[in-house]
Design an enzyme around this catalytic site. Sequence first.
Site, mmCIF file in Angstrom:
data_model
loop_
_atom_site.group_PDB
_atom_site.id
_atom_site.type_symbol
_atom_site.label_atom_id
_atom_site.label_comp_id
_atom_site.label_asym_id
_atom_site.label_seq_id
_atom_site.Cartn_x
_atom_site.Cartn_y
_atom_site.Cartn_z
ATOM 1 N N SER A 126 -3.084 5.269 -13.902
ATOM 2 C CA SER A 126 -4.105 5.066 -14.953
ATOM 3 C C SER A 126 -4.581 3.637 -15.130
ATOM 4 O O SER A 126 -5.488 3.404 -15.946
ATOM 5 C CB SER A 126 -3.639 5.585 -16.335
ATOM 6 O OG SER A 126 -3.766 6.983 -16.426
ATOM 7 N N THR A 127 -3.998 2.673 -14.409
ATOM 8 C CA THR A 127 -4.361 1.276 -14.703
ATOM 9 C C THR A 127 -5.545 0.761 -13.895
ATOM 10 O O THR A 127 -5.921 -0.404 -14.018
ATOM 11 C CB THR A 127 -3.166 0.319 -14.480
ATOM 12 O OG1 THR A 127 -2.827 0.322 -13.084
ATOM 13 C CG2 THR A 127 -1.977 0.737 -15.311
ATOM 14 N N GLY A 128 -6.133 1.621 -13.063
ATOM 15 C CA GLY A 128 -7.310 1.210 -12.292
ATOM 16 C C GLY A 128 -8.570 1.678 -12.993
ATOM 17 O O GLY A 128 -8.893 1.227 -14.092
ATOM 18 N N GLY A 173 -9.753 4.560 -5.338
ATOM 19 C CA GLY A 173 -8.464 3.912 -5.593
ATOM 20 C C GLY A 173 -7.346 4.466 -4.738
ATOM 21 O O GLY A 173 -7.523 4.768 -3.547
ATOM 22 N N TYR A 183 -9.112 4.237 -14.616
ATOM 23 C CA TYR A 183 -8.870 4.849 -15.933
ATOM 24 C C TYR A 183 -8.577 3.824 -17.034
ATOM 25 O O TYR A 183 -8.395 4.195 -18.198
ATOM 26 C CB TYR A 183 -7.756 5.902 -15.838
ATOM 27 C CG TYR A 183 -8.195 7.217 -15.216
ATOM 28 C CD1 TYR A 183 -9.489 7.387 -14.739
ATOM 29 C CD2 TYR A 183 -7.312 8.287 -15.102
ATOM 30 C CE1 TYR A 183 -9.900 8.586 -14.168
ATOM 31 C CE2 TYR A 183 -7.706 9.495 -14.536
ATOM 32 C CZ TYR A 183 -8.992 9.642 -14.072
ATOM 33 O OH TYR A 183 -9.378 10.835 -13.512
ATOM 34 N N ASN A 241 -7.256 12.731 -9.989
ATOM 35 C CA ASN A 241 -8.053 13.217 -11.127
ATOM 36 C C ASN A 241 -7.846 14.722 -11.229
ATOM 37 O O ASN A 241 -7.254 15.339 -10.342
ATOM 38 C CB ASN A 241 -9.524 12.818 -10.989
ATOM 39 C CG ASN A 241 -10.146 13.383 -9.739
ATOM 40 O OD1 ASN A 241 -10.109 14.595 -9.518
ATOM 41 N ND2 ASN A 241 -10.694 12.514 -8.895
ATOM 42 N N ASP A 247 -5.928 7.290 -4.860
ATOM 43 C CA ASP A 247 -6.210 8.676 -4.472
ATOM 44 C C ASP A 247 -6.952 8.720 -3.127
ATOM 45 O O ASP A 247 -6.569 9.446 -2.204
ATOM 46 C CB ASP A 247 -7.062 9.306 -5.588
ATOM 47 C CG ASP A 247 -7.127 10.815 -5.532
ATOM 48 O OD1 ASP A 247 -6.485 11.420 -4.656
ATOM 49 O OD2 ASP A 247 -7.830 11.406 -6.379
ATOM 50 N N ASP A 297 0.887 -1.161 0.000
ATOM 51 C CA ASP A 297 0.000 0.000 0.000
ATOM 52 C C ASP A 297 0.929 1.216 0.000
ATOM 53 O O ASP A 297 1.725 1.391 0.933
ATOM 54 C CB ASP A 297 -0.857 -0.066 1.267
ATOM 55 C CG ASP A 297 -1.711 1.170 1.478
ATOM 56 O OD1 ASP A 297 -1.493 2.207 0.807
ATOM 57 O OD2 ASP A 297 -2.590 1.103 2.358
ATOM 58 N N ILE A 298 0.843 2.038 -1.002
ATOM 59 C CA ILE A 298 1.810 3.132 -1.173
ATOM 60 C C ILE A 298 1.793 4.110 0.011
ATOM 61 O O ILE A 298 2.794 4.764 0.284
ATOM 62 C CB ILE A 298 1.563 3.867 -2.522
ATOM 63 C CG1 ILE A 298 2.816 4.619 -2.973
ATOM 64 C CG2 ILE A 298 0.343 4.779 -2.458
ATOM 65 C CD1 ILE A 298 2.778 5.095 -4.416
HETATM 66 P P1 ADP Z 1 -6.445 5.612 -12.041
HETATM 67 O O1 ADP Z 1 -7.708 6.419 -11.886
HETATM 68 O O2 ADP Z 1 -5.253 6.455 -12.433
HETATM 69 O O3 ADP Z 1 -6.632 4.418 -12.891
HETATM 70 P P2 ADP Z 1 -6.585 3.963 -9.573
HETATM 71 O O4 ADP Z 1 -6.347 4.434 -8.189
HETATM 72 O O5 ADP Z 1 -7.960 3.515 -9.932
HETATM 73 O O6 ADP Z 1 -6.081 5.171 -10.533
HETATM 74 O O7 ADP Z 1 -5.578 2.810 -9.919
HETATM 75 C C1 ADP Z 1 -4.210 2.984 -10.173
HETATM 76 C C2 ADP Z 1 -3.416 1.834 -9.602
HETATM 77 O O8 ADP Z 1 -3.245 2.017 -8.202
HETATM 78 C C3 ADP Z 1 -4.068 0.461 -9.771
HETATM 79 O O9 ADP Z 1 -3.053 -0.459 -10.171
HETATM 80 C C4 ADP Z 1 -4.540 0.129 -8.364
HETATM 81 O O10 ADP Z 1 -4.546 -1.269 -8.139
HETATM 82 C C5 ADP Z 1 -3.469 0.788 -7.544
HETATM 83 N N1 ADP Z 1 -3.782 1.081 -6.133
HETATM 84 C C6 ADP Z 1 -4.984 1.240 -5.536
HETATM 85 N N2 ADP Z 1 -4.829 1.506 -4.221
HETATM 86 C C7 ADP Z 1 -3.489 1.525 -3.986
HETATM 87 C C8 ADP Z 1 -2.675 1.740 -2.822
HETATM 88 N N3 ADP Z 1 -3.208 2.008 -1.623
HETATM 89 N N4 ADP Z 1 -1.319 1.660 -2.971
HETATM 90 C C9 ADP Z 1 -0.769 1.410 -4.165
HETATM 91 N N5 ADP Z 1 -1.462 1.208 -5.291
HETATM 92 C C10 ADP Z 1 -2.812 1.257 -5.202
#
Ligand code: ADP
Length: 173
Positions: free
Chosen positions: A117-119, A32, A121, A24, A34, A10-11
């Site tokens: 962008s891989t979630g 996600g 988006y 966004n 964000d 988890d970042i």
């Molecule tokens: P976007 O709208 O740019 O697609 P998302 O947040 O939906 O952004 O997804 C972007 C990436 O972040 C995806 O691979 C998702 O699995 C990942 N992600 C979601 N939550 C976390 C987190 N807490 N830490 C790291 N990566 C995450």
Amino acid sequence: MPTIDIVQADITTLAVDAIVNAANSSLLGGGGVDGAIHRAAGPDLLAECRTLGGCPTGEARLTGGYRLPARFVIHTVGPVWHGGNRGEDALLAACYRRSLELAAAHRVTSIAFPAISTGVYRFPPERACRIAVREVRTFLADRPLPEKVVFCCFSAEDLSRYEQALAESPDQP
Ligand code: ADP
């Protein structure tokens, strides 16, 4: 020599100078990664974001990290995937480049990126991974900062994807 690391995490838990947020264009929070970043940083992050007036796709803005272990959050706005003919590749590449430029300007030594962008988006993850690795490698080749870039993978699939991309030679097509 700069280093590139890959972790599955988890970042919001990473103790690096800066974490990148896949935001966004309003910069006012979302789902996600964000949502996770805003929850972990606390309400002062949203208060600072409100002063920024948004951010165009492909660009980046820097804020404090507040309650996060990271000192800074670099918010970048990835492209929504529309099939690949609307400049998505170039915009995603710009997200990595602009984030790294901002980091270097603030003397950030270590920075972690999510898979922008891989979630929600819907950017194809394999294609996004190759762009991410290429842009980071190109940037680090002729800059002293950041010293360390971490690709923070949320899933095991992303982890193995990044491991494979990094194992490949940079000049492979
Ligand atoms: P976007 O709208 O740019 O697609 P998302 O947040 O939906 O952004 O997804 C972007 C990436 O972040 C995806 O691979 C998702 O699995 C990942 N992600 C979601 N939550 C976390 C987190 N807490 N830490 C790291 N990566 C995450």
